[in-house]
Design a protein around this motif. Structure first.
Motif, PDB file in Angstrom:
ATOM      1  N   LEU A 143     -60.820  71.420 -93.173  1.00 14.81           N
ATOM      2  CA  LEU A 143     -59.945  71.165 -94.317  1.00 14.81           C
ATOM      3  C   LEU A 143     -60.037  69.723 -94.796  1.00 14.81           C
ATOM      4  CD1 LEU A 143     -56.767  73.157 -93.195  1.00 14.81           C
ATOM      5  CD2 LEU A 143     -58.550  73.859 -94.804  1.00 14.81           C
ATOM      6  N   ASN A 198     -62.036  73.014 -99.317  1.00 16.74           N
ATOM      7  CA  ASN A 198     -61.508  73.897 -98.274  1.00 16.74           C
ATOM      8  C   ASN A 198     -59.982  73.835 -98.242  1.00 16.74           C
ATOM      9  OD1 ASN A 198     -64.096  74.647 -97.517  1.00 16.74           O
ATOM     10  ND2 ASN A 198     -64.247  73.086 -95.930  1.00 16.74           N
ATOM     11  N   LEU A 243     -57.083  76.944 -99.179  1.00 18.80           N
ATOM     12  CA  LEU A 243     -55.900  77.346 -98.419  1.00 18.80           C
ATOM     13  C   LEU A 243     -54.623  77.131 -99.228  1.00 18.80           C
ATOM     14  CD1 LEU A 243     -54.718  78.400 -95.796  1.00 18.80           C
ATOM     15  CD2 LEU A 243     -54.715  76.058 -94.916  1.00 18.80           C
ATOM     16  N   SER A 244     -54.601  76.087-100.039  1.00 24.52           N
ATOM     17  CA  SER A 244     -53.403  75.764-100.811  1.00 24.52           C
ATOM     18  C   SER A 244     -53.129  76.769-101.926  1.00 24.52           C
ATOM     19  CB  SER A 244     -53.530  74.356-101.406  1.00 24.52           C
ATOM     20  OG  SER A 244     -53.627  73.380-100.390  1.00 24.52           O
TER      21      SER A 244
END
Length: 481
Positions: free
Chosen positions: A327, A338, A342-343
């Motif tokens: 991340l 990355n 996820l966000s």
């Protein structure tokens, strides 16, 4: 180290972009939709609520500027809390901030969908949410300079529109418009008086008003990507909050003066902005549609900035070993893609919730975000108190952006935020904030203990440790000479 696998953010944001990004993060549904909820609690006295919260926001922004001017590092107040309050604080504040901003992004795109339905009620809310989500992801995956420029112009649109709205409102109040007579000031005292709900109503309104200022801390997060953080961040932080306060107070005063507060509040309804209703009442040709477009832009701009914030928080957590190392990696354009992937979970949740009831979903997301935001702000002020204490103890130089009146001003702001946090338990629709917020923080502390027991969290820089080592280096060389 290649750009593809590197973790160092690129310093490409200019001073003008910093200020407008800060405004972009704050001016969104908190003003245009959330103001209806605040007005329903306090009536015309909502103006006082905006003035008080503006002062608190100025204290927080100034305290942040004082700290990040000394430590313009990735993760901003999260990394600073890590250094001055301890590793647990750095873990909790960054994961909390990531979570509330992920939720805020979802709330903003749901609100944007509601705005679209103002024109086309037949369009499914989920479809608008999906389209806007894809657009936001594309912008955030680009270079930070392109993001900054895009956000600059989005913010410029809504700021310009607010200024025009204020001027138009003042004309309508004082001399009237061609199709509408002057309203005067009678709406501020009629329909129950200036304090129709008493002082208690003003305090409850502050819960919703606080949310209007959430996002002002974005300037500190941009410090790691600013071209000249020591010069630009303090200036941008103060200018941003002062402009925001001026816009908010004047805009809300115009809204409450032009139309009766009971009509503007509509019982806290979220189906349309009070700004749109005011222009409809003023009979401005196409004024309501124009303003609806502007506040649609505002919602998307706020969502865009908040998505930026979430990716930078994850990037910082990865740097300290509190999130997977992947991340923290950057693309060739300098974006932590990355972390961005996820966000986007907030956008996915928003799309799922909007299939059923977008208005209820917005209020639920709003309540959870307020709880987390208040805790984060309180931890920022606690970090500042520790920042002052430890720097004085170690004989380190003062920040060139010292906040006036601290620790009295910061202490009063801390107590105020604590009182507002308690009051959320007494507002219909926001009780969910406590029901979800307390277990969430308990879960975060457990997660930290598990992470720490496995020896993680030692990676990454500690700005205070690094500064102390650097200040001691000359003395070490002299002793060995």
């Amino acid at each position: 180290m290649t750009a593809t696998t590197g973790h160092q953010l690129h310093r490409r944001l200019t001073a003008r972009q910093l200020t407008m990004i800060g405004l972009g993060g704050a001016i969104g549904t908190g003003l245009f939709l959330g103001s209806a909820l605040a007005i329903s609690q306090a009536g015309p006295a909502t103006i006082i609520a905006f003035v008080v919260v503006a002062l608190v926001a100025l204290v927080i922004a100034w305290a942040l500027a004082e700290m990040v001017t000394v430590h313009p590092t990735a993760g901003a107040f999260g990394t600073i809390a890590h250094a001055y309050l301890g590793r647990w604080a750095g873990f909790v504040i960054r994961w909390t901030y990531w979570t509330i901003q992920v939720i805020a992004v979802g709330g903003e795109v749901i609100a944007a969908g509601i705005y679209v339905q103002y024109w086309w009620p037949s369009i499914p809310l989920w479809l608008a949410v999906v389209v806007f989500s894809v657009a936001l992801i594309v912008v955030n995956a680009a270079t930070v300079r392109l993001f900054g420029e895009f956000e600059y112009w989005l913010s410029m649109i809504k700021v310009s529109a607010i200024v025009v709205f204020i001027v138009l409102g003042i004309l309508l109040i004082t001399v009237g418009l061609p199709d509408a007579p002057a309203t005067g000031l009678s709406n501020l005292t009629s329909d129950g008086g200036f304090f129709p709900m008493g002082l208690g109503g003003v305090f409850l309104a502050m819960v919703f008003v606080v949310f209007s200022f959430v996002g002002t801390e974005v300037v500190s997060v941009t410090a790691a990507e600013a071209e000249n953080p020591a010069r630009d961040v303090p200036r941008a932080a103060r200018q941003m909050v002062l402009r925001l306060a001026l816009f908010y107070v004047l805009a809300i005063a115009v809204v409450l003066t032009i139309a009766p507060w009971s009509q503007t509040a509509k019982g806290g309804s979220l189906d349309a902005s009070p700004f749109v209703r005011v222009l409809e009442a003023a009979q401005v040709p196409a004024g309501a549609s124009v303003m609806n477009f502007v506040i649609l832009t505002a919602a998307l701009s706020s969502a865009n900035t908040n998505l930026y914030l979430t990716t930078r928080m994850l990037h910082s957590l990865a740097g300290h070993g509190y999130a997977p190392a992947a991340l923290g990696r950057l693309s060739r354009s300098g974006a932590p893609r990355n972390a961005l992937a996820l966000s986007t979970i907030g956008l996915a949740v928003a799309a799922a919730l909007s299939v059923n009831d977008g208005t209820a979903a917005y209020l639920a997301l709003f309540g959870i975000s307020v709880f987390g935001a208040l805790v984060v702000w309180m931890m920022i002020l606690a970090s500042h108190a520790r920042f002052r204490l430890l720097r004085r103890r170690h004989g380190l130089p003062d920040s060139p952006a010292r906040i006036w009146g601290a620790p009295v001003t910061t202490g009063l702001a801390f107590l105020f935020l604590g009182a507002v946090l308690v009051s959320t338990a007494f507002i219909d629709g926001l009780q969910i904030a406590w029901k979800v917020g307390v277990p969430f923080f308990a879960l975060l502390l457990v997660a930290y203990l598990v992470t720490a027991s496995r020896g993680r969290g030692d990676a990454g820089s500690d700005p205070l440790r690094d500064e102390l080592a650097q200040s001691a280096a000359p003395a070490t060389r002299l002793d060995g000479a």
